[in-house]
Design a protein around this motif. Structure first.
Motif: not given
Lengths: 206, 287, 206
Positions: C128, C182-184, C180, C186, C123-124, C95, C93, C193-194
């Motif tokens: 997870y 993409d937005a963060f 999701f 990852l 969301l978390s 940006q 993409r 994040p662990p």
């Protein structure tokens, strides 16, 4: 490129390419206009609505002369790529050059016709409740408003910004346009189908 | 009663728990967090800052400087209940989750106050379960904070917005197909050995149910009463009748539409259009 | 820039800058990759979602090699302006380059989408612990799940319902999506994040 509507010049330039804002003492640095042109490009990529010359000058504290030079540099730089700087009735915007329309139509044939549900909902809120602010739309729809959708509505010429709401932050007010009426076969807003009692529908259906 | 008196009450109520971790009891006044006192009228607003009763409980635990794994339940319970008692009836929807938690805490409290059973059953220990939930929640809360630190699209980085080429020019391009399509179709035909056998029947949803539901809702909500016959779209043919009927059933299930009984439908008399057979099914907007 | 997943090469190139498609006999023209890079830039601007390497190759009939060279040229050209080519979980993409974020945040604060704590927590739990049901989320958070939060997550395309849990009422299972990631920023769920370990959160006396 020449419609610089505000002749007053009270600018100081504080922009440099890599960090912004930052004091820049050498006011006649040769890269200055190059750097301004990059900032203008950023704003044009980030704005939902077209930007007028005077708003660009205001955002970046530019003189008429500086803006003009920077826009020329921007135009030259864009010539290497696929975008063109276009001036519409409501301001400047970046758009894909017309010669690529065949490629776009071939690869994304439905791109022009299809109106997404999110776009239609946003448009309906504006049409029925105008004038509205972004946050009015978010309140009614219950989700955050994506910049991409607003940009599409501005691109189609169906909405414009006009005036400000007298609250914190003075958010811009959105209205539908004559082009919107044309696209939906209406002669005036009175002809919009009567609105159902949304509250009643929503409260029972889930 | 204000928060200060609550905190002191906790001190005296703590009879069953080891309080070595509760520094608040050693110097109660000094460790009473300033933000614990909230005027009752502002309480509901204050409580809304929390993501829920677990978050609120976690806050109390933290403020008391307690190790979660050895959390003394009683003082936290007292503190929690004292706060919840401030909630007035104006905030029922907020109170629901908090009251559920309060009842859990009361259950745990009474369990702790009762004499221990001689032969422990394998029933779940409610206190252990609550601590487990608090830990799991604390973990997710921390994870959500970490998630929030990631570089996020449309907060930290932004998509480039550009406009498409001139609409008229785009439209003009529409009917241009590549001649390659023709030759490619011949290739495909050759490559597909049994192409004659592979005839697919694609069933098009001629009358989408969602569209009918929306249209019928709109008509009924505007006019209040309609006969089923009037709601039909003649251009949709027989399948339209079937889909419309299913749409009406769906709307009745959602209690948006009701059937007006034939004898009570007085306005049927003045409404003489349409044949009277179909007029018998008269629908009414209820919302 | 190198994740070109399909090593097979069966391409013929038919693109030239100004009209498309058109037979192009000089297959080794020096400008060929330049021209391909312009077409790719157009497609990236016109697409509503990121484009994978294989879809770009398919749209423009490119070999892996051609795509790779053209992407390199595109990246170089973009370096002169303000955009950057980014590879995300669901593809490439365009940006605005990171160093201009501050300028955008300052001039268009409304483009900064904030997420509430309740939404982030929800969301978390999904991210997870997926797949999860609505009541799993309510159990972890101890709060009745508001339909507004789920609506927002669905609207952003960050979560989907897929499959059912085999319990009473067969509740739908929620998962996160490629959007999701993409937005963060990852590329896969492994990069989340662990999760903090229980020991660390247990001693809240920090």
């Amino acid at each position: 490129m020449t419609n610089l509507d505000n002749p007053k010049d009270h600018s100081t330039n504080n922009n440099s390419k890599n960090n912004y804002p930052k004091g820049n003492p050498e006011d006649h640095h040769p890269d200055k206009h190059q750097s301004i042109s990059l900032d203008i490009e950023v704003l044009l990529h980030a704005s939902e609505a077209p930007l007028t010359a005077s708003s660009i000058r205001q955002y970046l504290s530019l003189s008429t002369k500086e803006l003009q030079l920077a826009l020329e540099i921007l135009q030259q730089r864009l010539d290497d790529g696929v975008l063109s700087l276009t001036e519409t009735a409501s301001g400047y915007r970046l758009q894909v050059a017309d010669q690529y329309s065949a490629l776009i139509q071939q690869v994304f044939p439905q791109r022009q016709q299809r109106l997404s549900q999110a776009l239609l909902e946003t448009l309906s809120v504006i049409a029925y409740k105008q004038p509205v602010t972004r946050s009015d739309i978010e309140y009614v729809r219950g989700v955050t408003l994506s910049s991409g959708i607003l940009r599409q509505l501005f691109d189609k010429g169906w909405i414009i910004e006009e005036g400000y709401k007298d609250t914190l932050g003075r958010p811009a007010l959105l209205h539908t346009t004559a082009q919107f009426l044309d696209a939906f076969g209406l002669t005036d807003l009175e002809q919009l189908p009567p609105m159902p009692d949304l509250a009643a529908v929503g409260s029972v259906s889930n | 009663m204000n928060a200060g008196s609550i905190a002191i009450n906790i001190d005296t109520n703590d009879s069953t728990q080891s309080n070595s971790n509760l520094r608040i009891y050693q110097t109660p006044v000094q460790h009473l967090p300033a933000d614990l006192y909230v005027p009752p009228q502002a309480f509901a607003i204050w409580l809304e800052q929390f993501a829920g009763p677990l978050d609120f409980l976690l806050y109390l635990v933290k403020k008391n400087n307690v190790d979660l794994t050895q959390m003394p339940i009683l003082p936290i319970t007292e503190q929690y209940l004292a706060y919840i008692s401030e909630l007035d009836t104006d905030h029922f929807e907020l109170a629901g989750d908090y009251l559920l938690m309060a009842s859990t805490l009361i259950a745990i409290k009474s369990e702790l106050l009762l004499p221990k059973r001689q032969n422990p059953t394998d029933e779940r220990d409610p206190k252990a379960e609550l601590i487990e939930r608090l830990e799991a929640y604390a973990q997710i809360k921390e994870a959500s904070l970490r998630l929030d630190t990631l570089v996020r699209l449309e907060r930290d980085v932004f998509l480039a917005l550009v406009s498409m080429p001139n609409q008229d020019i785009m439209q003009a391009e529409l009917p241009s197909y590549s001649p390659n399509l023709l030759i490619e179709s011949l290739f495909k035909m050759q490559l597909q050995a049994n192409y004659q056998l592979q005839t697919h029947t694609v069933k098009v949803d001629a009358v989408p149910l969602a569209d009918r539901i929306a249209s019928i809702s709109r008509q009924l909500s505007i006019n209040g009463v309609h006969s089923f016959y009037q709601l039909l779209d003649r251009s949709q043919g027989r399948i339209g009748v079937v889909v419309s009927f299913v749409a009406v059933l769906e709307l009745m299930k959602r209690q948006l539409v009701g059937v007006l009984k034939a004898d009570s439908a007085i306005n049927n008399e003045k409404n003489s259009e349409g044949d009277h057979q179909t007029n018998k099914l008269t629908l009414q907007w209820l919302a």
